[in-house]
Motif scaffolding. Structure first.
Motif, PDB file in Angstrom:
ATOM      1  N   UNK A  37      24.258  -2.423  14.402  1.00 44.18           N
ATOM      2  CA  UNK A  37      25.683  -2.613  14.109  1.00 44.18           C
ATOM      3  C   UNK A  37      26.398  -1.277  13.978  1.00 44.18           C
ATOM      4  N   UNK A  38      25.698  -0.248  13.587  1.00 50.49           N
ATOM      5  CA  UNK A  38      26.331   1.059  13.420  1.00 50.49           C
ATOM      6  C   UNK A  38      26.804   1.628  14.754  1.00 50.49           C
ATOM      7  N   UNK A  39      26.131   1.273  15.829  1.00 54.62           N
ATOM      8  CA  UNK A  39      26.564   1.716  17.151  1.00 54.62           C
ATOM      9  C   UNK A  39      27.735   0.918  17.672  1.00 54.62           C
ATOM     10  N   UNK A  40      27.921  -0.300  17.152  1.00 51.62           N
ATOM     11  CA  UNK A  40      28.963  -1.177  17.649  1.00 51.62           C
ATOM     12  C   UNK A  40      30.164  -1.281  16.748  1.00 51.62           C
ATOM     13  N   UNK A  41      30.302  -0.407  15.786  1.00 54.37           N
ATOM     14  CA  UNK A  41      31.439  -0.470  14.878  1.00 54.37           C
ATOM     15  C   UNK A  41      31.173  -1.408  13.720  1.00 54.37           C
ATOM     16  N   UNK A  42      32.134  -1.544  12.850  1.00 54.25           N
ATOM     17  CA  UNK A  42      31.958  -2.328  11.629  1.00 54.25           C
ATOM     18  C   UNK A  42      31.760  -3.807  11.907  1.00 54.25           C
TER      19      UNK A  42
ATOM     20  N   UNK B  81      28.764  -9.521  15.427  1.00 54.13           N
ATOM     21  CA  UNK B  81      28.492  -9.651  16.855  1.00 54.13           C
ATOM     22  C   UNK B  81      27.015  -9.977  17.081  1.00 54.13           C
ATOM     23  N   UNK B  82      26.159  -9.269  16.392  1.00 52.18           N
ATOM     24  CA  UNK B  82      24.719  -9.531  16.497  1.00 52.18           C
ATOM     25  C   UNK B  82      24.404 -10.917  15.966  1.00 52.18           C
ATOM     26  N   UNK B  83      25.001 -11.269  14.827  1.00 48.39           N
ATOM     27  CA  UNK B  83      24.732 -12.574  14.210  1.00 48.39           C
ATOM     28  C   UNK B  83      25.145 -13.723  15.106  1.00 48.39           C
ATOM     29  N   UNK B  84      26.216 -13.550  15.870  1.00 47.99           N
ATOM     30  CA  UNK B  84      26.684 -14.638  16.723  1.00 47.99           C
ATOM     31  C   UNK B  84      25.642 -15.019  17.761  1.00 47.99           C
ATOM     32  N   UNK B  85      24.753 -14.122  18.096  1.00 49.16           N
ATOM     33  CA  UNK B  85      23.690 -14.430  19.051  1.00 49.16           C
ATOM     34  C   UNK B  85      22.658 -15.361  18.454  1.00 49.16           C
TER      35      UNK B  85
END
Length: 86
Positions: free
Chosen positions: A70-75, A80-84
């Motif tokens: 998440x640190x690479x993809x912003x706050x 975003x990861x969880x939605x997967x």
């Protein structure tokens, strides 16, 4: 997933305002949820021979991976990861 919901309050924008929350907070939540779920499943005899220590360590490792990605993809990266997984 429950730790992620607790960490963000179920709101992707909440992750942006979590200035007091940290990697350790998120990992602690994930490990606590894993321990609680393990205890529930253990009471029902559904642990499949897994040890509580292993389950908690795996939850911590997964939380760390999610946090680091998440640190690479912003706050908003955690959501975003969880939605997967939802």
């Amino acid at each position: 997933m429950q730790a992620l919901k607790n960490f963000t309050g179920g709101n992707p924008q909440a992750a942006q305002s979590q200035s007091g929350s940290s990697q350790n907070d998120f990992m602690g939540m994930a490990m606590g949820e894993a321990a609680k779920l393990f205890d529930q499943q253990s009471a029902q005899g559904n642990t499949g021979g897994a040890s509580k220590n292993d389950v908690v360590q795996q939850a911590g490792a997964m939380a760390l991976k999610m946090y680091m990605k998440s640190q690479g993809g912003g706050a908003g990266g955690l959501m975003s990861i969880a939605s997967k997984f939802m």
